[in-house]
Design a protein around this motif. Structure first.
Motif, short mmCIF file in Angstrom:
data_model
loop_
_atom_site.label_atom_id
_atom_site.label_comp_id
_atom_site.label_asym_id
_atom_site.label_seq_id
_atom_site.Cartn_x
_atom_site.Cartn_y
_atom_site.Cartn_z
N ARG A 71 92.78 52.09 -54.78
CA ARG A 71 93.37 50.85 -54.26
C ARG A 71 92.72 50.47 -52.92
N ARG A 120 94.60 57.70 -56.76
CA ARG A 120 95.12 56.35 -57.04
C ARG A 120 95.11 55.52 -55.76
N ALA A 121 95.61 56.12 -54.70
CA ALA A 121 95.68 55.40 -53.42
C ALA A 121 94.28 55.08 -52.91
N GLU A 166 101.89 58.40 -54.51
CA GLU A 166 100.86 57.62 -53.83
C GLU A 166 101.31 57.33 -52.40
#
Lengths: 326, 294
Positions: free
Chosen positions: A159, A155-156, A184
């Motif tokens: 981003r 997820r990180a 995260e």
């Protein structure tokens, strides 16, 4: 990876492809520039979740990866942030010249996401297993190459990939993988920065992707034998955190590099080059070597092709023995 | 004559004229094409390498596109978001692209003399990072139509009215990726995308029909759900009409199969397709320039 997790009593998280799909859906709702082009595997790559929310910004290019990547180049040249997704083997291997000419050479802001990477996809067999992809992506000038360890790190990474301007290859996998990071924030992901997950004096284990959890298991097993191992999660293969590699070489005197990839051109090659440049030290490598795998359960394949924590322990002990003799 | 709309060819936001002027007569376009042919053979002979014959077949279509009031662009603002895009997928015809960009004042014409020299933005094949007005870095054949499709889809998403033109070679049509893009453009109904095939009948080693005979091309494009125009690619009026009709087509991408002659305008190059990838020698250049005068 369920059997392996039970054996070591590790908490399984989501598959990194699922985390990618969720993060893409979330970010897609926030940034209208994001456009997704998928090679007719959107229900496997999980871009279908983005597509459900943003039908006008989603294109199924069909089973035609070369064209898909060219489209992404054009979208990026007109100001979009295209995400192209397919199985890692098809997107990198089938679309390689397009990645070269339509993305890397003009340095366009295209995000290339390869799912189902590595031999851990299991039964579908070698034709579906990307084991060359990191080498190919690293060969493209200007590309950033990221292999996250687990759900939170993915997820990180998604981003960070969207915030970064320039071409990125993100490698994610099919099976559920053990949790390395609680959140995260805990993953503290930054492009180009290695995470020191365990400190140690005697050796450093460098790993990425699902091999990070195996490296942590190896750390514990080595501790019982009186070997203190540092563990680095090097999610960004390129640009490499050379300072972290230099520190590992200086402070622990030996490096074992672990990856679910072929020997040539992957994380091992990149780390060895950095060590040679900054502070040479004895090294060992745990990877798929120079061969294609076969069909089988993920667990059976990881054992047969030498990608378990036991293999890492053996590599560390071999390296220690070599250093004593040397 | 079907064309030369006065509104087209002008960048409304800046009001700047495109290229060197507005609406032009056929005679004026012919004069420009002749000048661009001279530029092509001069710069490639000076460079000592390059593909003049592949550039000469394409230059009439490019002349009408750039100077006949079709391509809306602003050389003072190469990144104007609403500009029409022209992508030269057959990147080896770079001298033709440099000739029209120089004529449009994207850069001083003195740069022609630096073609293929180290440090020059006029590389052997077009490099969008180095030369304003170049919309795509090409030279690995087969990729331009996919890139153009990306631009066309971006226009749709943003509700912008620009058109994207892509020129491929006929040898290039052997690349599988072109057919992937043809299918996808039809599927996505990109009416803002126009493909021009510079059908000069010859590729590097031989005639196209002797390498991979895919004739009839126009029919193949039609069954791939494209609107197709088939024209003499050296008849300026026919080029104008085809480009005009393409703009009127709704719901479908359009292909213009431009039948051309490799080396067009220079008799001894027209007669010998082995001139692919060869510049004219100094004495040949003098003969060529003499022919172009008449």
């Amino acid at each position: 990876m369920v059997a392996l997790a039970e054996k070591y009593e590790i908490k399984l998280g989501k598959a990194t492809r699922d985390a990618f799909g969720e993060a893409l859906r979330e970010l897609g709702g926030q940034d209208e520039r994001i456009v997704v082009v998928d090679g007719d595997v959107n229900n496997s790559t999980r871009t279908e979740w983005f597509a459900a929310d943003n039908p006008d910004r989603f294109f199924n290019a069909g089973i035609a990866e070369s064209n898909m990547i060219g489209i992404a180049g054009g979208l990026a040249a007109s100001g979009k942030i295209p995400v192209v997704s397919s199985f890692a083997c098809f997107i990198l291997c089938n679309g390689f010249d397009q990645l070269r000419m339509s993305v890397a050479f003009p340095h366009l802001n295209v995000k290339v996401v390869g799912t189902h990477a590595g031999i851990s996809i299991g039964e579908d067999g070698p034709s579906q297993m990307a084991i060359e992809d990191v080498a190919l992506a690293c060969a493209l000038p200007g590309f950033t190459v990221v292999v996250p360890a687990d759900e939170a790190a993915t997820r990180a990474a998604v981003r960070a990939m969207m915030e970064h301007h320039g071409p990125v290859y993100l490698r994610v996998g099919r099976p559920k993988v053990p949790v390395v990071y609680r959140s995260e924030a805990d993953a503290g992901f930054e492009i180009g920065k290695a995470n020191r997950l365990r400190d140690g004096r005697d050796v450093t284990i460098v790993a990425n992707g699902l091999m990070v959890s195996a490296a942590l298991q190896a750390h514990d097993a080595l501790a019982e034998r009186g070997i203190s191992a540092r563990v680095l999660d090097v999610a960004t293969v390129k640009p490499l955190d050379e300072a972290a590699i230099e520190a590992a070489a200086r402070e622990t005197g030996g490096i074992v590099v672990v990856e679910e990839h072929l020997a040539y051109g992957g994380l091992g090659s990149v780390v060895a080059m950095a060590a040679a440049r900054r502070h040479a030290c004895p090294m060992a490598f745990v990877n798929i070597d120079d061969t294609y795998a076969e069909s089988g359960t993920p667990e059976a394949l990881m054992e047969k092709y030498g990608l378990t924590s036991d293999d890492i322990v053996r590599a560390v002990e071999g390296l220690a023995g070599a250093r004593k003799r040397g | 004559m079907a064309t030369t709309a006065t509104s087209a060819g002008v960048a409304p936001e800046s009001g700047a004229p495109v290229g060197t002027g507005g609406t032009r007569s056929i005679e004026e376009l012919e004069a420009i094409a002749r000048r661009l042919r001279e530029d092509i053979v001069r710069m490639t002979t000076k460079a000592g390498s390059g593909h003049p014959s592949s550039s000469l077949s394409a230059i009439d279509v490019m002349t009408v596109l750039y100077f006949g009031g079709f391509l809306r662009h602003d050389p003072k603002r190469p990144d104007w978001p609403d500009r029409d895009r022209f992508i030269l997928s057959k990147g080896h015809a770079a001298p033709a692209l440099y000739a029209v960009l120089g004529e449009s004042d994207y850069f001083p014409r003195t740069l022609f003399d630096t073609l293929r020299r180290i440090g020059s933005p006029l590389e052997g094949h077009p490099n969008m990072r180095r030369l304003p007005g170049v919309e795509a870095s090409t030279g690995s054949l087969g990729q331009g139509l996919s890139i153009g499709l990306g631009h066309a889809l971006a226009a749709r998403i943003d509700g912008r009215g620009y058109r994207t033109y892509v020129m491929t070679g006929d040898g290039e049509m052997e690349e599988g990726q072109v057919w992937e893009a043809l299918m996808a453009a039809a599927q996505f109904r990109t009416a803002n995308l126009t493909l021009i095939v510079d059908h000069n009948k010859a590729q590097q080693s031989n005639l196209v029909e002797r390498v991979l005979d895919y004739r009839p091309l126009a029919e193949k494009l039609r069954v791939f759900h494209w609107h197709v125009e088939e024209i003499d690619g050296h008849d300026l009026r026919a080029i104008q009409s085809a480009l005009s009709r393409a703009q009127e087509v709704g719901g479908r991408p359009q292909a213009i199969v431009a039948h051309t002659v490799k080396g067009k305008g220079i008799s001894f190059v027209e007669a010998d397709w082995s001139y692919h990838g060869k510049p004219l020698a100094e004495d040949e250049l003098a003969r060529a320039l003499e022919e172009l005068k008449n």
